[in-house]
Design a protein around this motif. Structure first.
Motif, PDB file in Angstrom:
ATOM      1  N   GLN A  98     121.241  42.139 -22.223  1.00  0.00           N
ATOM      2  CA  GLN A  98     119.959  42.732 -22.656  1.00  0.00           C
ATOM      3  C   GLN A  98     120.080  44.244 -22.829  1.00  0.00           C
ATOM      4  N   TYR A 142     121.544  44.960 -26.201  1.00  0.00           N
ATOM      5  CA  TYR A 142     120.576  44.813 -27.299  1.00  0.00           C
ATOM      6  C   TYR A 142     119.632  46.018 -27.381  1.00  0.00           C
ATOM      7  N   HIS A 143     119.152  46.493 -26.219  1.00  0.00           N
ATOM      8  CA  HIS A 143     118.266  47.671 -26.239  1.00  0.00           C
ATOM      9  C   HIS A 143     119.000  48.869 -26.833  1.00  0.00           C
ATOM     10  N   GLU A 165     114.823  41.369 -19.604  1.00  0.00           N
ATOM     11  CA  GLU A 165     114.678  42.295 -20.739  1.00  0.00           C
ATOM     12  C   GLU A 165     114.066  43.619 -20.265  1.00  0.00           C
ATOM     13  N   GLU A 166     112.980  43.506 -19.485  1.00  0.00           N
ATOM     14  CA  GLU A 166     112.301  44.708 -18.993  1.00  0.00           C
ATOM     15  C   GLU A 166     113.191  45.460 -17.997  1.00  0.00           C
TER      16      GLU A 166
END
Ligand SMILES: NC(=O)C1=CN([C@@H]2O[C@H](COP(=O)(O)OP(=O)(O)OC[C@H]3O[C@@H](n4cnc5c(N)ncnc54)[C@H](OP(=O)(O)O)[C@@H]3O)[C@@H](O)[C@H]2O)C=CC1
Ligand SMILES: C[C@H](CCC(=O)O)[C@H]1CC[C@H]2[C@@H]3C(=O)C[C@@H]4C[C@H](O)CC[C@]4(C)[C@H]3CC[C@]12C
Length: 281
Positions: free
Chosen positions: A32, A35-36, A222-223
């Protein structure tokens, strides 16, 4: 508040064109983070053991807008490999802005089994390879006034049951990197070190291992990944996620350790531990 807040506001543009390494990025929180970073326009070099998964993550990073994305596959129990990841970044990017150390070796979630060999191996993967990569990357990070982000755990600040070897490796990271930060300040080395203290996150492995034992829900990966990146960019000394499962228990750690320990044990469904129990005791 002054030391831990970092003060400034996070803006995704701060990562545009930055050259980053993310370890343990074939899955979970590391994936994740890749991706960010890609979405924010960073160059990414990712690593883990499983080439097939890394290829897919690289492809998605390019789709998301990374100006370049590469992988190198190998195991972090080999310090020559750990060093070679940094060398690859140097060859690909000609420098480095952010080193995100996130990988962990396989851990069991159960009573300590007394296996010393596996404690040593986990120490190599979860701790020594972090040190090796830091030493190798330091010249580049000094040139860019860059950042080191070390992903740890609430189990690296508080003794949590069923993760004895894992917890030892995470406490070691705190000792090493918090001490190193002090020396950087004394020597005017402008490389930030962010230690990330995170609680239970909904990665596949963590859910499988502890989902039925813990009585509180896992937070979203994700967060969590975004908060880790923010902490690194803002050059915070420590970041906490989720706040209520990290910062709050830590307030009690030094003043009421027995109360905190008993509170943490009371939230466990021990009968739901998975796997055969080859406990030492
Ligand atoms: N999930 C959670 O609840 C929590 C996680 N954390 C921390 O967050 C970080 C990420 O955890 P999470 O995303 O859950 O972990 P995962 O188990 O989902 O991912 C671990 C990553 O490390 C890689 N890896 C495993 N073994 C090796 C090895 N020998 N050499 C190189 N890479 C390896 C894996 O890929 P591959 O198998 O392909 O090598 C994978 O990419 C860790 O530092 C963990 O301690 C902290 C607190 C809670
Ligand atoms: C259960 C812990 C939270 C504290 C509590 O009792 O409330 C979790 C905090 C850290 C977790 C472990 C971890 O950091 C990483 C491993 C990740 C793997 O993917 C699965 C198992 C872990 C050992 C995981 C287990 C839960 C925690 C100890």
């Amino acid at each position: 508040v002054y030391f831990y807040s970092g003060g400034d506001e996070f803006k995704p543009e701060l990562l545009k064109g930055k050259r980053t390494i993310v370890t343990g990025a074939s899955t979970g929180i590391g994936e994740q983070m890749a991706y960010h970073l890609a979405q924010m326009g960073s160059h990414v070099l990712i690593t883990a053991r499983t080439e097939e998964k890394l290829k897919k993550v690289v492809a998605k990073c390019l789709e998301l807008g990374a100006p370049s994305a590469h992988y190198i596959a190998g195991s972090m129990d080999d310090m020559v490999f750990a060093e070679s990841v940094v060398k690859k970044a140097e060859n690909l990017f000609g420098g480095l802005d952010m080193l995100i150390l996130n990988h962990i070796g396989d851990s069991y979630y159960n009573f300590f089994n007394g296996d010393i060999k596996s404690v040593r191996k986990l120490m190599e993967i979860n701790f020594l390879s972090y040190v090796t990569m830091t030493v190798a990357a330091l010249p580049m990070l000094k040139d860019t006034n860059g950042s080191i982000v070390v992903v740890s755990s609430i189990a690296g600040k508080i003794g949590v049951p069923f993760v004895v070897p894992y917890s030892a490796t995470k406490f070691a990271l705190d000792g090493f990197f918090s001490s190193l930060r002090q020396e950087f300040i004394l020597k005017d080395v402008n490389v930030s070190i962010t230690l990330c203290i995170i609680s239970f996150i909904n990665t596949e492995k963590a859910l499988k291992a502890v989902g039925d034992v813990l009585s509180y829900p896992a937070a979203p990966k994700e967060e969590c990944a975004l908060e880790i990146i923010k902490g690194g960019v803002l050059r915070q000394w420590e970041m906490y996620y989720k706040y209520e499962h990290t910062r709050i228990p830590l307030l009690f750690r030094d003043w009421a350790p027995q109360l905190l320990s008993s509170f943490m044990r009371s939230g466990l469904n021990v009968e739901n531990l998975k796997g055969s129990n080859h406990s030492l005791y």
